[in-house]
Write an enzyme that holds these catalytic residues in place. Sequence first.
Site, PDB file in Angstrom:
ATOM      1  N   LYS A 105       0.802  -1.224   0.000  1.00  0.00           N
ATOM      2  CA  LYS A 105       0.000   0.000   0.000  1.00  0.00           C
ATOM      3  C   LYS A 105       0.842   1.284   0.000  1.00  0.00           C
ATOM      4  O   LYS A 105       0.367   2.335  -0.437  1.00  0.00           O
ATOM      5  CB  LYS A 105      -0.941   0.003   1.210  1.00  0.00           C
TER       6      LYS A 105
ATOM      7  N   SER B 149       1.098  -9.965  -0.590  1.00  0.00           N
ATOM      8  CA  SER B 149       0.793  -8.537  -0.543  1.00  0.00           C
ATOM      9  C   SER B 149       0.936  -7.878   0.820  1.00  0.00           C
ATOM     10  O   SER B 149       0.987  -6.656   0.904  1.00  0.00           O
ATOM     11  CB  SER B 149      -0.630  -8.293  -1.059  1.00  0.00           C
TER      12      SER B 149
END
Length: 504
Positions: free
Chosen positions: A51, A305
């Site tokens: 992110k 991720s």
Amino acid sequence: MLEQYVKKTLTSRVYDVAAETPLQPARQLSERLNNQILLKREDLQPVYSFKIRGAYNKLAQLSAEEQARGVVTASAGNHAQGVALAAKHLGIKATIVMPRTTPELKVQGVRSRGGKVVLHGDAFPEALAYSLKLVEEKGLVYIHPYDDPDVIAGQGTVAMEILWQQPSQLDAIFVPVGGGGLVAGIAAYVKYLRPEIKVIGVEPDDSNCLQAAMAAGERVVLPQVGLFADGVAVAQIGQHTFDICKDYVDEVITVSSDEICAAIKDIYDDTRSITEPAGALAVAGIKKYVEREGVSGQVLVGIDSGANINFDRLRHVAERAELGEKREAIIAVTIPEQPGSFKAFCEAIGKRQITEFNYRYHTDREAHIFVGVQTHPELDPREKLVGSLREQGFPVLDLTDNELAKLHIRHTVGGHAAAVPDECVFRFEFPERPGALFNFLTKLGGRWNITMFHYRNHGSADGRVLAALQVPDDERHLIPAALAEIGYPYWDESDNPAYKLFLG
């Protein structure tokens, strides 16, 4: 459109703060699947997730006037930490609105990276509404977690690195999907430069907003989303992200919570790192794809991720990983209530390892036992176990895929109630916040007697609840409206065979 996104990706300034993460071979998994599996280790970023890329690129693209105003976002997860760190590096004031129920670990993670935390509301929608109110009142710039071209371009740098790191054979890239920022950024970059590479999205089977949108040909809103993989618990895919995904994502694979837990274990076995549930989606998707297609000798990349998982969730992950790997079967077996019957059952099991055994006297004729047994997906699958027991005369009920049995029954086996007429059974997800139970009891209003209640939490924002209500037949039609008013996701389990066998 793709060319525009590729240019934005190539000129992204993410490396002022983000790291170029390794593309690490997963040797054990590769050997097991007979394909070369490579993990893109985004869990190694400064905020332990990808992110930071999109957040930093968005903030870096703001004008001097916008930066001076300050930024705001609403998030209880990885996006919050990404915005906080990006803003700190750029000297921008960042306000992060988080629900009051956000775990302290994540609140401190934002504060330690320079973000101003505002705790507001008990759930994300309330935090989001308040953040938008701050935009109107104070002129702050809102930073969207995924549905923004600059955010998408920043996430696209993941694909840019993959193509640098694996310039030769590359057959498919598997990408976790929540709101779609990561998969859109990767698809735009890959399909422009190497369109022969498949881009495959992976979603939880109870949070499949992209799969639903692609099937409908338009964005849809899921009526409710599962919260186990909270990093991708999104009810509607973004507009900008869907504009890319509908044309350039080859397919979407969905996986169960148990399959996600098994993938977390797979990644740990190969890397000695622990991912969050959303971070393991790609590996779960790879395993399902290889089994479905029967491919071998391919090079498959999975995006690992993120690694922002609460420590106390690991108990649940470990409990469910063996089920997801098809190395444990959960079965209910009826045996005669007489001396020697337990020994006969153990002989029927053979050399298989019993992982769990729950027993409660039922009648003087028979006993119901709840059993966990080790299996092997190829050498000794659960179907072989169940078939063998049935051939030897044991009535068997396979509960391996029964969510009620796995979440509650295995912890509440204790015998049938003496006599509970008109009992209805429901499974709920309660928000893990003060007053959640009181709200349930207040809105139920003492209308019906509660005859059973079991609560479990495994470190997430929601607790799992099993409750039984005594409701006369002529009032059954009132149940849906009463439960809708409470507002918690629920499932009617009154006809669940595990309930009937052990508790009903």
